[in-house]
Design a protein around this motif. Structure first.
Motif, mmCIF file in Angstrom:
data_model
loop_
_atom_site.group_PDB
_atom_site.id
_atom_site.type_symbol
_atom_site.label_atom_id
_atom_site.label_comp_id
_atom_site.label_asym_id
_atom_site.label_seq_id
_atom_site.Cartn_x
_atom_site.Cartn_y
_atom_site.Cartn_z
ATOM 1 N N ILE A 106 -37.894 84.565 11.879
ATOM 2 C CA ILE A 106 -38.818 84.157 12.945
ATOM 3 C C ILE A 106 -38.392 82.845 13.585
ATOM 4 O O ILE A 106 -38.384 82.715 14.816
ATOM 5 N N THR A 107 -38.000 81.849 12.763
ATOM 6 C CA THR A 107 -37.561 80.585 13.371
ATOM 7 C C THR A 107 -36.250 80.803 14.139
ATOM 8 O O THR A 107 -36.056 80.213 15.201
ATOM 9 N N GLN A 109 -35.468 83.499 15.784
ATOM 10 C CA GLN A 109 -35.853 84.107 17.061
ATOM 11 C C GLN A 109 -36.429 83.064 18.016
ATOM 12 O O GLN A 109 -36.124 83.065 19.212
ATOM 13 N N LEU A 110 -37.264 82.174 17.484
ATOM 14 C CA LEU A 110 -37.860 81.127 18.323
ATOM 15 C C LEU A 110 -36.792 80.176 18.859
ATOM 16 O O LEU A 110 -36.799 79.808 20.033
ATOM 17 N N THR A 175 -46.268 77.752 14.143
ATOM 18 C CA THR A 175 -46.236 79.005 13.382
ATOM 19 C C THR A 175 -47.237 78.899 12.233
ATOM 20 O O THR A 175 -47.461 77.821 11.674
ATOM 21 N N CYS A 202 -43.999 91.250 12.591
ATOM 22 C CA CYS A 202 -43.121 90.075 12.510
ATOM 23 C C CYS A 202 -42.390 90.087 11.170
ATOM 24 O O CYS A 202 -42.986 90.396 10.134
ATOM 25 N N PRO A 219 -48.655 83.326 15.557
ATOM 26 C CA PRO A 219 -48.742 82.060 16.282
ATOM 27 C C PRO A 219 -50.127 81.423 16.202
ATOM 28 O O PRO A 219 -51.132 82.123 16.097
ATOM 29 N N MET A 234 -41.838 86.014 18.535
ATOM 30 C CA MET A 234 -41.802 86.109 17.074
ATOM 31 C C MET A 234 -41.656 87.538 16.572
ATOM 32 O O MET A 234 -41.290 87.755 15.410
#
Length: 495
Positions: A106-107, A109-110, A175, A202, A219, A234
């Protein structure tokens, strides 16, 4: 110019593209706010150098004209997400000094979308708690205060640092993770929006595990539109996570039409709890009227197995935690106890875990180990799993009958004072999850939206529960509720 740290994601995105300000300017505004907000104890590992580097790269990308929506947006990252080269402790002593050599999906992707990491956020240890009082870093403080009182109140948990930071405008969004309500309850306690997506939407890869069949990241933002924008970045399939769903990610922001005419909103009779405060009951009634005025049809529904959700959850979650936390043994990474001359390896395990885990984590590991033990496995764990199936079926029956979303309170009260429940029976604390755990047990999406203030001037939230994989539709209902409630209150700055 507006105080840049107070911008929403949508306004920051649009303003950066117009050239009104840069990501570097917003990032500096946030870093200044964080430096002056030590009293909240929300940020626990600063990453100012990384933030400035990412902001500079984001500005170049925006200038080039190929930037995604989240490009240049400064975020706080919950300490449960592994971030390469940055302490990732899950707020536990047992992971002291752990700096991962990899980035959570996830991080990744961000950051690939151009987001900026301001730092890591405080939380309950291993995400176990509803008040952010179990952290090795100390309590997080809610930026809100009761009218006429200086007493510190909880921001909720486990994503308390995320909620406090967003509510206090230390970052534009953050997050969070939600195992039994850990995004939605703190969002309600701090007057922000938080969505737990459908289980599998996610990736969980690189997120420190609490209860693998329940954990889901999402989020925590200032508005519903911001949640839609951030959730899109995310979401997505991840081959590294076997529970990740291989489904296309729709445009969640485009789903915010504000039109819910003809939609059916279910009101579950089982959520009318004995002893529910009159303010929560009134807020719920107001929410029903708001949705009805927007053209939705309000229908009474039944979710008969709701009353078993909390006890079943507190069997399944500790059981999975006991299994997941077995890896923290002092051998490979994190804290290791100092051993005496005659100590064997068993002594090292025992001392390391006794020193490394806090009281709440130890309690849940012991409960989990007990319910998985021979002789009790069928009596507790298997029975809880059967109850979980029945809870899921309740929701399926309601959605199959044509209901589009379900409206409930988000929490049984407004935020309580730090320390008020410390010496109470732990079950009293667990009751904070009474309206949220069913959503995790059924794997459904749920969103908390701020909808009013109580008599003490503290925020109260409503929860909407949606059909699986229909986060866009759910967020549209939340968007209508948000507009009708018109919640614009902010905490007065005292920190």
């Amino acid at each position: 110019m507006t105080e840049l740290n107070k911008l929403t994601i949508a306004d920051a995105r649009d303003g950066m593209r117009k050239g009104d300000f840069t990501s570097s300017e917003i990032t500096e505004a946030c870093l200044t706010e964080i430096d002056g907000a030590g009293a909240l104890n929300a940020f626990v590992h600063g990453t100012a150098d990384i933030a400035r580097e990412q902001a500079t790269a984001a500005d170049a990308r925006i200038k080039a004209g190929d930037a995604p929506d989240m490009c240049g947006i400064p975020l706080g990252i919950k300490d449960l997400f592994c971030t390469k080269g940055v302490p990732s402790q899950a707020a536990s002593r047992i992971l002291e000094g752990f700096k991962p050599e990899y980035e959570s999906t996830i991080t990744s992707q961000l950051f690939d979308a151009g987001s900026v990491m301001l730092g890591k956020l405080n939380m309950d240890e291993f995400a176990m708690g509803s008040s952010n009082e179990t952290s090795v870093y100390g309590d997080v403080v809610n930026p809100w205060r009761r009218e006429g009182s200086d007493a510190k109140i909880t921001p909720g948990g486990s994503s308390g640092g995320s909620a406090s930071a967003v509510a206090a405008d230390l970052c534009l969004a953050a997050t969070g993770t939600d195992t039994g309500g850990s995004i939605r309850q703190p969002a309600a306690f701090t007057g922000i929006t938080g969505i737990k997506p459908t289980y599998g939407r996610c990736s969980r890869w690189g997120v420190v595990a609490f209860a693998s069949s329940l954990d889901q990241a999402g989020p925590m933002t200032k508005t519903v539109r911001d949640s839609a924008i951030m959730l899109q970045a995310m979401s997505g399939h991840d081959a590294k996570d076997s529970t990740s769903a291989d489904l296309a990610v729709p445009d969640f922001e485009a789903a915010l039409t504000g039109d819910i005419r003809g939609k059916k909103i279910g009101i579950p009779k089982e959520y009318h709890m004995d002893g529910m405060p009159a303010e929560i009951e009134a807020l719920w009634a107001n929410g029903r009227e708001m949705l009805k005025d927007a053209g939705a049809e309000i229908v009474d529904i039944s979710l008969p197995h709701t009353k078993y959700a909390l006890p079943a959850y507190y069997v399944i979650a500790p059981a999975e935690a006991s299994s997941n936390l077995a890896r923290y043994d002092g051998v490979r990474y994190g804290h290791r106890a100092t051993l005496g001359a005659g100590d064997a390896i068993d002594d090292m395990y025992e001392k390391t875990r006794a020193e490394g885990f806090g009281a709440e984590v130890q309690r849940r590991v012991m409960v989990g180990t007990y319910v998985l033990s021979a002789g009790f496995y069928d009596a507790y764990y298997n029975r809880a799993r059967r109850v979980r199936t029945l809870i899921k079926q309740d929701f399926e029956n309601v959605f199959n009958a044509g209901v589009d979303a379900i409206l409930t309170p988000a929490t049984p009260s407004s935020a309580f004072g730090l320390g008020e429940m410390k010496n109470a029976d732990p079950v009293q604390m667990y009751l904070n999850d009474v309206f949220t755990v069913t959503v995790n047990m059924a794997g459904l999406p749920g969103v908390a939206v701020p909808a009013g203030l109580d008599s003490q001037g503290l925020p109260l939230g409503l929860q909407l529960i949606g059909r699986p994989w229909e986060e866009g539709d759910l967020l549209n209902h939340a968007y209508v509720l948000e507009k009708a409630a018109g919640f614009v209150s902010k905490p007065g700055k005292w920190w």
